[in-house]
Enzyme design. Sequence first.
Site, PDB file in Angstrom:
ATOM      1  N   CYS A  43       0.860  -1.187   0.000  1.00 25.86           N
ATOM      2  CA  CYS A  43       0.000   0.000   0.000  1.00 25.86           C
ATOM      3  C   CYS A  43       0.897   1.237   0.000  1.00 25.86           C
ATOM      4  O   CYS A  43       2.119   1.135   0.179  1.00 25.86           O
ATOM      5  CB  CYS A  43      -0.877   0.000   1.253  1.00 25.86           C
ATOM      6  SG  CYS A  43       0.118   0.032   2.756  1.00 25.86           S
ATOM      7  N   HIS A  73       5.028  -5.769   8.615  1.00 28.56           N
ATOM      8  CA  HIS A  73       4.998  -7.179   8.980  1.00 28.56           C
ATOM      9  C   HIS A  73       5.303  -8.063   7.776  1.00 28.56           C
ATOM     10  O   HIS A  73       4.428  -8.750   7.244  1.00 28.56           O
ATOM     11  CB  HIS A  73       3.638  -7.542   9.581  1.00 28.56           C
ATOM     12  CG  HIS A  73       3.472  -7.005  10.962  1.00 28.56           C
ATOM     13  ND1 HIS A  73       2.255  -6.655  11.495  1.00 28.56           N
ATOM     14  CD2 HIS A  73       4.380  -6.736  11.927  1.00 28.56           C
ATOM     15  CE1 HIS A  73       2.419  -6.211  12.721  1.00 28.56           C
ATOM     16  NE2 HIS A  73       3.702  -6.241  13.013  1.00 28.56           N
ATOM     17  N   CYS A 134       2.423   5.979   9.039  1.00 30.95           N
ATOM     18  CA  CYS A 134       1.490   6.235   7.935  1.00 30.95           C
ATOM     19  C   CYS A 134       0.507   7.352   8.311  1.00 30.95           C
ATOM     20  O   CYS A 134       0.033   7.413   9.459  1.00 30.95           O
ATOM     21  CB  CYS A 134       0.724   4.948   7.623  1.00 30.95           C
ATOM     22  SG  CYS A 134      -0.484   5.165   6.319  1.00 30.95           S
ATOM     23  N   HIS A 162      -0.803  -5.272  19.201  1.00 37.01           N
ATOM     24  CA  HIS A 162      -0.309  -4.837  17.889  1.00 37.01           C
ATOM     25  C   HIS A 162       0.344  -3.459  18.024  1.00 37.01           C
ATOM     26  O   HIS A 162      -0.182  -2.573  18.699  1.00 37.01           O
ATOM     27  CB  HIS A 162      -1.479  -4.792  16.902  1.00 37.01           C
ATOM     28  CG  HIS A 162      -1.064  -4.581  15.478  1.00 37.01           C
ATOM     29  ND1 HIS A 162      -0.675  -3.355  14.999  1.00 37.01           N
ATOM     30  CD2 HIS A 162      -0.971  -5.436  14.432  1.00 37.01           C
ATOM     31  CE1 HIS A 162      -0.369  -3.465  13.713  1.00 37.01           C
ATOM     32  NE2 HIS A 162      -0.538  -4.718  13.342  1.00 37.01           N
ATOM     33  N   GLU A 164       0.480  -0.901  16.154  1.00 43.25           N
ATOM     34  CA  GLU A 164      -0.339   0.284  15.828  1.00 43.25           C
ATOM     35  C   GLU A 164      -1.323   0.593  16.955  1.00 43.25           C
ATOM     36  O   GLU A 164      -1.503   1.751  17.338  1.00 43.25           O
ATOM     37  CB  GLU A 164      -1.108   0.039  14.519  1.00 43.25           C
ATOM     38  CG  GLU A 164      -1.951   1.247  14.124  1.00 43.25           C
ATOM     39  CD  GLU A 164      -2.963   0.926  13.036  1.00 43.25           C
ATOM     40  OE1 GLU A 164      -2.609   0.258  12.050  1.00 43.25           O
ATOM     41  OE2 GLU A 164      -4.124   1.356  13.187  1.00 43.25           O
ATOM     42  N   THR A 234      -6.383   0.411  11.862  1.00 41.46           N
ATOM     43  CA  THR A 234      -6.684   0.700  10.451  1.00 41.46           C
ATOM     44  C   THR A 234      -6.882  -0.542   9.587  1.00 41.46           C
ATOM     45  O   THR A 234      -7.393  -0.445   8.477  1.00 41.46           O
ATOM     46  CB  THR A 234      -5.528   1.493   9.818  1.00 41.46           C
ATOM     47  OG1 THR A 234      -4.314   0.774  10.049  1.00 41.46           O
ATOM     48  CG2 THR A 234      -5.408   2.885  10.386  1.00 41.46           C
ATOM     49  N   SER A 301       0.683 -10.231  10.125  1.00 40.07           N
ATOM     50  CA  SER A 301       0.096  -9.064   9.461  1.00 40.07           C
ATOM     51  C   SER A 301      -1.416  -9.066   9.642  1.00 40.07           C
ATOM     52  O   SER A 301      -2.106  -9.987   9.200  1.00 40.07           O
ATOM     53  CB  SER A 301       0.449  -9.107   7.968  1.00 40.07           C
ATOM     54  OG  SER A 301      -0.430  -8.288   7.248  1.00 40.07           O
ATOM     55  N   SER A 302      -1.914  -8.015  10.282  1.00 32.03           N
ATOM     56  CA  SER A 302      -3.345  -7.945  10.593  1.00 32.03           C
ATOM     57  C   SER A 302      -4.204  -7.914   9.329  1.00 32.03           C
ATOM     58  O   SER A 302      -5.159  -8.673   9.188  1.00 32.03           O
ATOM     59  CB  SER A 302      -3.591  -6.701  11.451  1.00 32.03           C
ATOM     60  OG  SER A 302      -4.946  -6.382  11.494  1.00 32.03           O
ATOM     61  N   SER A 365       1.478  -5.586   3.167  1.00 29.40           N
ATOM     62  CA  SER A 365       2.905  -5.639   3.475  1.00 29.40           C
ATOM     63  C   SER A 365       3.658  -6.658   2.630  1.00 29.40           C
ATOM     64  O   SER A 365       4.792  -7.008   2.929  1.00 29.40           O
ATOM     65  CB  SER A 365       3.088  -5.956   4.970  1.00 29.40           C
ATOM     66  OG  SER A 365       2.281  -7.051   5.324  1.00 29.40           O
TER      67      SER A 365
HETATM   68  S1  SF4 Z   1      -2.245  -0.653   5.698  1.00 29.28           S
HETATM   69 FE1  SF4 Z   1      -1.193   0.581   7.282  1.00 29.28          FE
HETATM   70  S2  SF4 Z   1       0.512   1.488   6.185  1.00 29.28           S
HETATM   71 FE2  SF4 Z   1      -0.916   0.784   4.607  1.00 29.28          FE
HETATM   72  S3  SF4 Z   1      -2.204   2.577   4.139  1.00 29.28           S
HETATM   73 FE3  SF4 Z   1      -3.238   1.356   5.729  1.00 29.28          FE
HETATM   74  S4  SF4 Z   1      -2.594   2.286   7.668  1.00 29.28           S
HETATM   75 FE4  SF4 Z   1      -1.172   2.973   6.086  1.00 29.28          FE
END
Ligand code: SF4
Length: 394
Positions: A43, A73, A134, A162, A164, A234, A301-302, A365
């Site tokens: 992303c 991750h 981010c 986690h 974040e 997120t 990785s969530s 990721s």
């Molecule tokens: S997955 Fe995480 S790093 Fe990627 S855009 Fe969403 S918040 Fe940002």
Amino acid sequence: MERVQAEVETHYRSVIVEKIRARGHTVTVGGTTVRLARDFGFCYGVERAIDLAYAARKVFSDRRVYLLGEIIHNQEVNRQLTEMGVISVPISEHEETIATLTNEDVVIVPAFGAETRLMKLISERGCMVVDTTCGDVMSVWKRVRQYAKTGFTSIIHGKASHEETRATSSRAMGDDGMGNYLVVLTLADVDYVCDYIRTGGDREAFLQRFPTSARSVGFDPDLHLTRVGVANQTTMLKSETEEVQRRLQQAVLDRHGPEEGVKNFQVFDTICGATQERQDSLFGLLRQPLDVLLVVGGYNSSNTTHLVEIGEQQLPTFFIRTAECLKSLEQIVHFDLHLKAEKESYSSKLAGEGAVTIGITAGASCPNNLIEDTVLRVFGLRGIDEAAVRAELN
Ligand code: SF4
């Protein structure tokens, strides 16, 4: 940055994946078809974080460069940074390592962000900080800070451990440290909290159920569930987060009545655009006939985990770290979300002479080179070599 981006591209880019994308996300050779989701893989937040980490290593080539935990991750990306001389500090060693740093050292903050407590310690050591947090994560921080400022307790849908969510929780304490938060993960957690909001309950049992990592210091359910604002990690599953919001809102309305209820409840959907796109794209992929779904990514990785949850509801789905997990057409090493462990499974879905269609997607990721490896491995196991795949794509 241009030089850095070129280097990142050489590490993670895949011409094969780009060509499959350009051809409508599908490639068929012989009786084997691979369909990719419309959106998958890196992303914008991850790309930026990696670019900045590479740039930090280049710009500060004569200094020690530390990374708080993992940049994202994904084992492959973290391994690459380690090879470049970036020192990754595990979460359990953050404080003791930071205590040894000097103003000559550089600290990279990962895309998930870091807790305010750690940021303060790093600043006290005078280190140079390369902050790759981010922007979408920072939007959540802004929201929970606002909740704290207005006397609302943040209820955060996410995983308390986690990175974040830890970073977000620390912002939910507000600028004066007086704010409160509670982290809920499952719908069972939410229902428990909703019952307490409606009718109160056993305070001690409540505190037992939610470990200290999931609530602010001094959190008291009798005092801090009156005015609540909902936010989320997120990368959660969108449908589940919406349900969490709906249930909590109804509980507050039941407690206060319709007029007062709206004054005591706030919500802000903080699922990021990239997570949503990847989930929506997977739903699109699943509308087409598939025999098997492969989800590629880091097991911690969530957002990748939620893609697996979506796939599992419809067809045989395997959560694999790399192409090497496909040992043979029948034997697949994969992560089992329910056992929370890697295991080996046997599936007849890929084997046989008949036509097979394999869906592939990946979390935010996962770099494209790992997807390419997976595509080529699938074809290879089906007796179709790389040259034949490239020829089909030319
Ligand atoms: S997955 Fe995480 S790093 Fe990627 S855009 Fe969403 S918040 Fe940002």
